[in-house]
Enzyme design. Structure first.
Site, PDB file in Angstrom:
ATOM      1  N   HIS A 164       6.743 -13.431  19.016  1.00  0.00           N
ATOM      2  CA  HIS A 164       5.600 -13.775  19.873  1.00  0.00           C
ATOM      3  C   HIS A 164       4.286 -13.128  19.410  1.00  0.00           C
ATOM      4  O   HIS A 164       3.229 -13.458  19.956  1.00  0.00           O
ATOM      5  CB  HIS A 164       5.862 -13.364  21.325  1.00  0.00           C
ATOM      6  N   ASP A 177      15.763 -18.724  19.164  1.00  0.00           N
ATOM      7  CA  ASP A 177      15.502 -18.027  20.418  1.00  0.00           C
ATOM      8  C   ASP A 177      15.144 -19.049  21.489  1.00  0.00           C
ATOM      9  O   ASP A 177      14.571 -20.099  21.202  1.00  0.00           O
ATOM     10  CB  ASP A 177      14.338 -17.054  20.218  1.00  0.00           C
ATOM     11  N   HIS A 193      12.895 -18.824  23.728  1.00  0.00           N
ATOM     12  CA  HIS A 193      11.440 -18.881  23.865  1.00  0.00           C
ATOM     13  C   HIS A 193      10.813 -19.285  22.526  1.00  0.00           C
ATOM     14  O   HIS A 193      11.243 -18.815  21.478  1.00  0.00           O
ATOM     15  CB  HIS A 193      10.884 -17.527  24.300  1.00  0.00           C
ATOM     16  N   ASP A 229      18.953 -15.422  23.780  1.00  0.00           N
ATOM     17  CA  ASP A 229      18.625 -15.620  25.187  1.00  0.00           C
ATOM     18  C   ASP A 229      18.764 -17.071  25.639  1.00  0.00           C
ATOM     19  O   ASP A 229      18.460 -17.387  26.791  1.00  0.00           O
ATOM     20  CB  ASP A 229      17.235 -15.085  25.516  1.00  0.00           C
TER      21      ASP A 229
END
Length: 308
Positions: free
Chosen positions: A126, A163, A165, A245
């Site tokens: 991120h 991931d 996200h 996740d």
């Protein structure tokens, strides 16, 4: 088959506070899962800190200096945004995480090992060019790619991110450079709000958004559609942003994957690497916030790195 595990105990010293999902116990859970006879063949070593030169191949010098200058006193914390906090050990942990990515590239590009898993924290996908966010400070995957290009002369590096996200930071750092391919699956809608299929960079970005509730079957189908673009790019190195996740147990998202799905994607990536880049895979730990699911999924991932 030679696989190296890179980790460092100082990754535990990055502490964003009681109740924060990106906690030191995440790393403990992963390492405990890999501390068994099943993983006796793993080579194990510690990374060194990334240098400023290695970081500034990706991030501006003033940004790197600003992050590294934040050194709270023991027991204190400084919040950079609502999610991302620095404690006394954070800067060193971030340098070690980026340094592990660099060391992993050196190991596979010199032929010392075939694959590397970096069990480090904080994660990196991120972190944008000039902005820390989403628990991340430096774009570790792009640091790895740039190091492979600058030091080992590779012309094409692929970054694959599963991931839950979207890796907005990775995309931000490389979207205008056709020498790096970014391929990602992610839940959408979900933090950070990016990752639409329409986001294509300069033809070097492929996003596969998945709706909340999507299962392993949908995840596998999405990646089956992505593999031809990766193979056509013919990467000389594959870097993996390995977030776990998307697991059904994870509290921060709503995909319904299980350990066998992470084993499957890892096996597929290794097979692709065998065809395209002499098997070279560098895997970097990203998310995963249910400790039991994270431990089991990371073990499934490393098991596939060893067996594929």
């Amino acid at each position: 088959m030679t696989v190296l595990l890179l980790t460092h105990r100082d990754g535990l010293a990055h502490d964003m506070g009681l109740g924060h999902p990106e906690c030191p116990d995440r790393l403990r859970a992963v390492l405990q899962a890999l501390d068994s006879e099943e993983f006796a063949d793993l080579l194990r070593d510690e990374p060194e800190e990334a240098s400023v030169e290695q970081l500034t191949r990706v991030h501006p010098a003033d940004y790197v200096a600003a992050i590294l200058a934040i050194r709270p006193q023991p027991g204190d914390r400084i919040a950079l945004d609502g999610d991302t906090v620095m404690s006394a050990g954070s800067a060193r942990a971030a340098l070690l995480a980026a340094g592990a990515a660099v060391r992993a590239v050196d190991e596979v590009c010199t032929g010392k090992v075939l694959r590397v898993f970096c069990a480090t924290r904080p994660p990196g996908h991120h972190a944008e060019t000039r902005k820390p966010m989403g628990f991340c400070f430096f774009s570790n995957a792009v640091v790895a790619a740039r190091h492979a290009q600058a030091v080992h002369g590779l012309a094409r590096v692929a970054i694959l991110d599963f991931d839950v996200h979207h890796g907005n930071g990775t995309q931000d750092c490389m979207k205008d450079d056709p020498s790096i391919l970014f391929v990602s699956s992610q839940q959408m809608p979900l933090y950070p709000g990016s990752g639409a299929a329409s986001e294509t960079g300069v033809g070097n970005v492929f996003n596969a958004p998945l709706p909340p509730g999507a299962t392993g079957e949908a995840f596998r189908a999405a990646w089956e559609n992505l593999f031809p673009a990766i193979e056509a790019f013919a990467p000389q190195l594959i870097v993996v942003s390995a977030g776990f996740d998307a697991h059904a147990r994870d509290p921060l998202a709503q995909l319904r994957l299980h350990e066998e799905d992470f084993a499957w994607i890892t096996t597929q990536i290794c097979a692709l690497a065998d065809r395209c880049c002499s098997g070279r895979v560098v895997s970097l730990l990203e998310g995963g916030y249910d400790l039991e699911a994270l431990a089991a999924s990371a073990a499934a991932h490393v098991r596939s790195l060893l067996r594929s």
